[in-house]
Design a protein around this motif. Structure first.
Motif, PDB file in Angstrom:
ATOM      1  N   ALA A 181      -3.987   6.272  -7.012  1.00 51.07           N
ATOM      2  CA  ALA A 181      -4.738   5.697  -8.131  1.00 51.07           C
ATOM      3  C   ALA A 181      -4.294   4.273  -8.433  1.00 51.07           C
ATOM      4  O   ALA A 181      -5.127   3.397  -8.715  1.00 51.07           O
ATOM      5  N   CYS A 182      -3.011   4.005  -8.400  1.00 46.57           N
ATOM      6  CA  CYS A 182      -2.501   2.669  -8.701  1.00 46.57           C
ATOM      7  C   CYS A 182      -2.986   1.670  -7.655  1.00 46.57           C
ATOM      8  O   CYS A 182      -3.488   0.589  -7.997  1.00 46.57           O
ATOM      9  N   TYR A 183      -2.858   2.021  -6.404  1.00 46.13           N
ATOM     10  CA  TYR A 183      -3.320   1.158  -5.313  1.00 46.13           C
ATOM     11  C   TYR A 183      -4.822   0.907  -5.425  1.00 46.13           C
ATOM     12  O   TYR A 183      -5.285  -0.234  -5.328  1.00 46.13           O
ATOM     13  N   SER A 184      -5.589   1.982  -5.664  1.00 44.47           N
ATOM     14  CA  SER A 184      -7.035   1.848  -5.790  1.00 44.47           C
ATOM     15  C   SER A 184      -7.409   0.931  -6.946  1.00 44.47           C
ATOM     16  O   SER A 184      -8.314   0.093  -6.829  1.00 44.47           O
ATOM     17  N   ALA A 185      -6.723   1.071  -8.059  1.00 41.23           N
ATOM     18  CA  ALA A 185      -7.006   0.226  -9.220  1.00 41.23           C
ATOM     19  C   ALA A 185      -6.747  -1.245  -8.901  1.00 41.23           C
ATOM     20  O   ALA A 185      -7.538  -2.120  -9.284  1.00 41.23           O
ATOM     21  N   SER A 186      -5.670  -1.530  -8.184  1.00 37.19           N
ATOM     22  CA  SER A 186      -5.353  -2.923  -7.847  1.00 37.19           C
ATOM     23  C   SER A 186      -6.410  -3.508  -6.922  1.00 37.19           C
ATOM     24  O   SER A 186      -6.797  -4.677  -7.061  1.00 37.19           O
ATOM     25  N   LYS A 187      -6.901  -2.705  -5.990  1.00 31.74           N
ATOM     26  CA  LYS A 187      -7.898  -3.195  -5.040  1.00 31.74           C
ATOM     27  C   LYS A 187      -9.281  -3.312  -5.669  1.00 31.74           C
ATOM     28  O   LYS A 187     -10.059  -4.210  -5.322  1.00 31.74           O
ATOM     29  N   ILE A 217     -13.436   0.188  -3.079  1.00 36.06           N
ATOM     30  CA  ILE A 217     -14.838   0.606  -3.163  1.00 36.06           C
ATOM     31  C   ILE A 217     -14.946   1.995  -3.780  1.00 36.06           C
ATOM     32  O   ILE A 217     -15.836   2.280  -4.578  1.00 36.06           O
ATOM     33  N   ARG A 218     -14.037   2.862  -3.394  1.00 35.87           N
ATOM     34  CA  ARG A 218     -14.054   4.231  -3.905  1.00 35.87           C
ATOM     35  C   ARG A 218     -12.608   4.678  -4.140  1.00 35.87           C
ATOM     36  O   ARG A 218     -11.676   4.077  -3.631  1.00 35.87           O
ATOM     37  N   GLY A 219     -12.435   5.704  -4.903  1.00 42.33           N
ATOM     38  CA  GLY A 219     -11.099   6.226  -5.142  1.00 42.33           C
ATOM     39  C   GLY A 219     -10.495   6.844  -3.898  1.00 42.33           C
ATOM     40  O   GLY A 219     -11.202   7.382  -3.053  1.00 42.33           O
ATOM     41  N   VAL A 220      -9.184   6.737  -3.778  1.00 41.48           N
ATOM     42  CA  VAL A 220      -8.464   7.348  -2.666  1.00 41.48           C
ATOM     43  C   VAL A 220      -7.499   8.382  -3.240  1.00 41.48           C
ATOM     44  O   VAL A 220      -6.707   8.067  -4.135  1.00 41.48           O
ATOM     45  N   PRO A 221      -7.535   9.615  -2.778  1.00 40.09           N
ATOM     46  CA  PRO A 221      -6.656  10.651  -3.321  1.00 40.09           C
ATOM     47  C   PRO A 221      -5.184  10.251  -3.239  1.00 40.09           C
ATOM     48  O   PRO A 221      -4.730   9.728  -2.226  1.00 40.09           O
ATOM     49  N   GLY A 222      -4.463  10.474  -4.327  1.00 37.98           N
ATOM     50  CA  GLY A 222      -3.027  10.216  -4.334  1.00 37.98           C
ATOM     51  C   GLY A 222      -2.651   8.754  -4.398  1.00 37.98           C
ATOM     52  O   GLY A 222      -1.491   8.408  -4.177  1.00 37.98           O
ATOM     53  N   ALA A 273       0.851  -1.189   0.000  1.00 37.83           N
ATOM     54  CA  ALA A 273       0.000   0.000   0.000  1.00 37.83           C
ATOM     55  C   ALA A 273       0.884   1.236   0.000  1.00 37.83           C
ATOM     56  O   ALA A 273       1.351   1.680   1.054  1.00 37.83           O
ATOM     57  N   THR A 274       1.121   1.756  -1.178  1.00 37.01           N
ATOM     58  CA  THR A 274       1.948   2.953  -1.324  1.00 37.01           C
ATOM     59  C   THR A 274       1.229   3.935  -2.231  1.00 37.01           C
ATOM     60  O   THR A 274       0.757   3.565  -3.306  1.00 37.01           O
ATOM     61  N   GLY A 275       1.132   5.166  -1.798  1.00 35.00           N
ATOM     62  CA  GLY A 275       0.482   6.184  -2.600  1.00 35.00           C
ATOM     63  C   GLY A 275       1.482   6.914  -3.497  1.00 35.00           C
ATOM     64  O   GLY A 275       2.637   7.092  -3.133  1.00 35.00           O
ATOM     65  N   LYS A 276       1.014   7.306  -4.678  1.00 34.96           N
ATOM     66  CA  LYS A 276       1.856   8.099  -5.574  1.00 34.96           C
ATOM     67  C   LYS A 276       0.950   8.751  -6.614  1.00 34.96           C
ATOM     68  O   LYS A 276       0.042   8.127  -7.152  1.00 34.96           O
ATOM     69  N   ALA A 277       1.179  10.031  -6.852  1.00 36.61           N
ATOM     70  CA  ALA A 277       0.389  10.733  -7.868  1.00 36.61           C
ATOM     71  C   ALA A 277       0.600  10.081  -9.231  1.00 36.61           C
ATOM     72  O   ALA A 277       1.690   9.600  -9.544  1.00 36.61           O
ATOM     73  N   VAL A 278      -0.451  10.088 -10.052  1.00 38.79           N
ATOM     74  CA  VAL A 278      -0.380   9.423 -11.351  1.00 38.79           C
ATOM     75  C   VAL A 278       0.746   9.996 -12.201  1.00 38.79           C
ATOM     76  O   VAL A 278       1.477   9.253 -12.871  1.00 38.79           O
ATOM     77  N   HIS A 279       0.924  11.323 -12.201  1.00 35.85           N
ATOM     78  CA  HIS A 279       1.950  11.907 -13.061  1.00 35.85           C
ATOM     79  C   HIS A 279       3.362  11.578 -12.588  1.00 35.85           C
ATOM     80  O   HIS A 279       4.331  11.829 -13.313  1.00 35.85           O
ATOM     81  N   LYS A 280       3.478  10.963 -11.390  1.00 36.67           N
ATOM     82  CA  LYS A 280       4.777  10.524 -10.887  1.00 36.67           C
ATOM     83  C   LYS A 280       4.908   9.001 -10.902  1.00 36.67           C
ATOM     84  O   LYS A 280       5.905   8.460 -10.429  1.00 36.67           O
ATOM     85  N   PHE A 323       6.658   1.017 -10.956  1.00 37.65           N
ATOM     86  CA  PHE A 323       5.820   1.144  -9.762  1.00 37.65           C
ATOM     87  C   PHE A 323       4.463   0.495 -10.012  1.00 37.65           C
ATOM     88  O   PHE A 323       3.955  -0.281  -9.192  1.00 37.65           O
ATOM     89  N   TRP A 324       3.847   0.823 -11.157  1.00 44.86           N
ATOM     90  CA  TRP A 324       2.525   0.283 -11.500  1.00 44.86           C
ATOM     91  C   TRP A 324       2.546  -1.246 -11.547  1.00 44.86           C
ATOM     92  O   TRP A 324       1.694  -1.920 -10.965  1.00 44.86           O
ATOM     93  N   ARG A 325       3.534  -1.795 -12.239  1.00 45.55           N
ATOM     94  CA  ARG A 325       3.586  -3.244 -12.423  1.00 45.55           C
ATOM     95  C   ARG A 325       3.851  -3.976 -11.114  1.00 45.55           C
ATOM     96  O   ARG A 325       3.313  -5.069 -10.881  1.00 45.55           O
ATOM     97  N   ASP A 326       4.686  -3.419 -10.248  1.00 48.94           N
ATOM     98  CA  ASP A 326       4.951  -4.077  -8.973  1.00 48.94           C
ATOM     99  C   ASP A 326       3.694  -4.088  -8.103  1.00 48.94           C
ATOM    100  O   ASP A 326       3.406  -5.092  -7.442  1.00 48.94           O
ATOM    101  N   MET A 327       2.961  -2.981  -8.095  1.00 45.88           N
ATOM    102  CA  MET A 327       1.724  -2.917  -7.315  1.00 45.88           C
ATOM    103  C   MET A 327       0.720  -3.942  -7.818  1.00 45.88           C
ATOM    104  O   MET A 327       0.096  -4.676  -7.037  1.00 45.88           O
ATOM    105  N   MET A 328       0.528  -4.002  -9.132  1.00 46.27           N
ATOM    106  CA  MET A 328      -0.421  -4.952  -9.707  1.00 46.27           C
ATOM    107  C   MET A 328       0.044  -6.390  -9.506  1.00 46.27           C
ATOM    108  O   MET A 328      -0.770  -7.279  -9.213  1.00 46.27           O
TER     109      MET A 328
END
Length: 254
Positions: free
Chosen positions: A150-156, A143-148, A91-98, A103-108
């Protein structure tokens, strides 16, 4: 901790079972008589928490071969898996533009691929029995989006979609598929995220922790035992009609 023997003789598998929510679930299941295989990336952590009835095996859920071999060995040693809990995650947050592809692939790979592989391999033996319970530990971020985040939210969100589809595939059998969606839980992940948020936002750790605490509707961190209690209900007597559901544990309506 709820104690009974309703699960005596059942074999449970919990990924990410050496700490936090996974460990609380493992301890609860052992208290109910189950034989519990816990997995995680570090054998030393698993060895330090394993008690009678609990068996720690190092496994990286991102690695298909490891998942296949480890679960096959667990089935050989302790019989078919009848309770599968896909709990391992990051569970790590990161802005999409960063967010870069690494990062995306490891989270998924950890959160979504890991859940898929764990459930797929567990079903091999579970399908040979007349009863099974599959639980994915998702998040309110599923269930809902979490600010900052997006990658984590998408995986969940993906984990919930997986569970919902499987509940339809096996409708009317002795197997059920549900997800548990906690808010912020009092674990090491929150501790790490407190430091990360404080550093990124340039605020104190106290204020950073407050942001997470206040996201939970009852304004406190959820305890691991509260999540384990929901799991106890989903695998316990009378749970056969609870299927394809998302159980939110965040202190109120989300």
């Amino acid at each position: 901790m709820i104690q009974n023997t309703s699960l005596a003789g059942k074999h449970a598998l919990i990924t990410g079972g050496g700490t936090g929510i996974g460990l609380a679930m493992a301890q609860t299941l052992v208290a109910q008589g189950a034989q519990v295989t816990i997995t995680g990336r570090r054998q030393d952590v698993l060895d330090s928490v394993a008690t009678d009835g609990m068996f720690g095996v190092a496994m990286d859920v991102r690695e298909e071969t490891q998942v296949v071999d480890t679960i096959a060995a667990a089935v050989e040693a302790r019989g078919p898996i009848q309770i599968c809990i896909a709990n391992a995650g990051v569970a790590t947050g990161k802005a999409v533009h960063k967010t870069d592809m690494a990062f995306w692939r490891d989270m998924m790979a950890t959160n979504l691929d890991g859940a898929f592989l764990t459930i797929r391999e567990s079903l091999g033996s579970m399908r040979q029995t007349d009863w099974g319970r599959v639980i994915a530990v998702s998040s309110i971020a599923g269930i809902r989006g979490v600010p900052g985040a997006a990658c984590y939210s998408a995986s969940k969100h993906g984990m919930i979609g997986l569970i919902r589809s499987l509940s339809e595939d096996y409708m009317g059998t002795g197997m059920t598929f549900n997800s548990i969606c906690p808010g912020y839980v009092d674990t090491e992940i929150v501790t790490r995220n407190t430091q990360s948020i404080a550093n990124r936002a340039g605020i104190s750790e106290e204020k950073a922790l407050g942001i997470m605490v206040n996201t939970n509707r009852h304004r406190r961190l959820v305890e691991c035992d509260e999540v384990a209690a929901a799991m106890t209900w989903l695998v316990g007597p009378g749970s056969q009609s609870i299927n394809g559901q998302n159980i939110e544990i965040a202190g109120g309506q989300m």
